[in-house]
Design an enzyme around this catalytic site. Sequence first.
Site, PDB file in Angstrom:
ATOM      1  CD  GLU A  47       2.227   4.609   6.702  1.00  0.00           C
ATOM      2  OE1 GLU A  47       2.490   4.947   5.526  1.00  0.00           O
ATOM      3  OE2 GLU A  47       2.670   3.578   7.236  1.00  0.00           O
ATOM      4  CG  ASN A 110       2.638   3.359  11.038  1.00  0.00           C
ATOM      5  OD1 ASN A 110       1.681   4.125  11.065  1.00  0.00           O
ATOM      6  ND2 ASN A 110       3.399   3.204   9.970  1.00  0.00           N
ATOM      7  CE  LYS A 127       2.579  -0.185   7.616  1.00  0.00           C
ATOM      8  NZ  LYS A 127       3.350   0.924   7.000  1.00  0.00           N
ATOM      9  CD  GLU A 146       6.513   1.636   7.778  1.00  0.00           C
ATOM     10  OE1 GLU A 146       5.610   1.346   8.555  1.00  0.00           O
ATOM     11  OE2 GLU A 146       6.355   1.757   6.545  1.00  0.00           O
ATOM     12  CB  CYS A 171       1.023   2.103   4.349  1.00  0.00           C
ATOM     13  SG  CYS A 171       1.996   2.411   2.855  1.00  0.00           S
ATOM     14  CG  ASN A 196       3.521   8.322   4.201  1.00  0.00           C
ATOM     15  OD1 ASN A 196       3.853   9.464   3.961  1.00  0.00           O
ATOM     16  ND2 ASN A 196       2.717   8.007   5.211  1.00  0.00           N
TER      17      ASN A 196
END
Length: 318
Positions: A47, A110, A127, A146, A171, A196
């Site tokens: 990611e 993302n 994402k 995020e 993730c 991550n």
Amino acid sequence: MARFVTVAAGQLGPIARTATRTEVVARLMALMREANGCGCDLIVYPELALTTFFPRWYFEDQAEIDSFFEREMPAAETQALFDLARELGIGFCLGYAELTVEAGIVRRYNTSILVDQSGTITLKYRKVHLPGHAEHEPWRKFQHLEKRYFEPGSGFDVASAFGGVMGMAICNDRRWSETYRVMGLQGVEMVMIGYNTPVHNPPAPEHDDLSLFHNHLVMQAGAYQNGTFVVGVAKAGLEEGVDHIGGSCIIGPSGEIIARCATKGDEIALARCDLDLCNSYKRTTFNFDVHRQPQTYGLIVERKGVTTMADGAAVKRE
Ligand code: CDT
């Protein structure tokens, strides 16, 4: 005819905040060459693989935030990776921060892309499950912003590529069973997941010792319950003072780990995946057509959070 995909988990060690895209792309290219030398058809990167994991910091300056984002893919610095893939005839899956303008509105996602052996993007995924928080929380040792820096994507599409049905997640998505099932219902045979994951989760430090266990637990369950390979790839190690788990691995449709990285640095792990091994699971224990009972699963899409019954009245749990 058996369908084999030889895939590499292309794990990265830490990326410093000062590292340039060109420096990072050189590391990605070194891993790609190594994977190609081992006969791989495909390499999966983590990611947000082009920069340090910037949501750990609270920034007020939008220009500084946007410096971590890509406006084009490929762009000047990433073109070399696409060129090498085409030259070697190897595909790749790459995570990055995407800035795009839709109907005059700036959007930030993302994102992960799947690029085939001709260097063409065949699938893009944004994402869905964005963890962390949207406001600055100075009590934390580090931030996980995020929810501030990205907006959620809208689906789990799959694509026919590499001789099979391929899907992606990013993730935190890997912790949610819905992620795998939505792709499982489209016949997915390989799910590629970059991550991550800080070892320490400030709101729940009691989970810290279990972070590597949880990483494998969720991906192994997702693989088995949907009869699919899963390739999980970390950006690992001590990055800007925050320790991240490694544990990159390739999981078969049995749920077993069939290859894994041994370090927390730049490293590949690889497996020759016979996609037809998925069939045994998809046709028996997890034959969805025969065994699923979707008429009983309505709450999964109707309700977001938990509602309990207290004194006969529905009470929303905080
Ligand atoms: N990058 C990412 O999604 N990391 C999360 C950390 C969870 S703690 C806020 C993960 O699920 O691994």
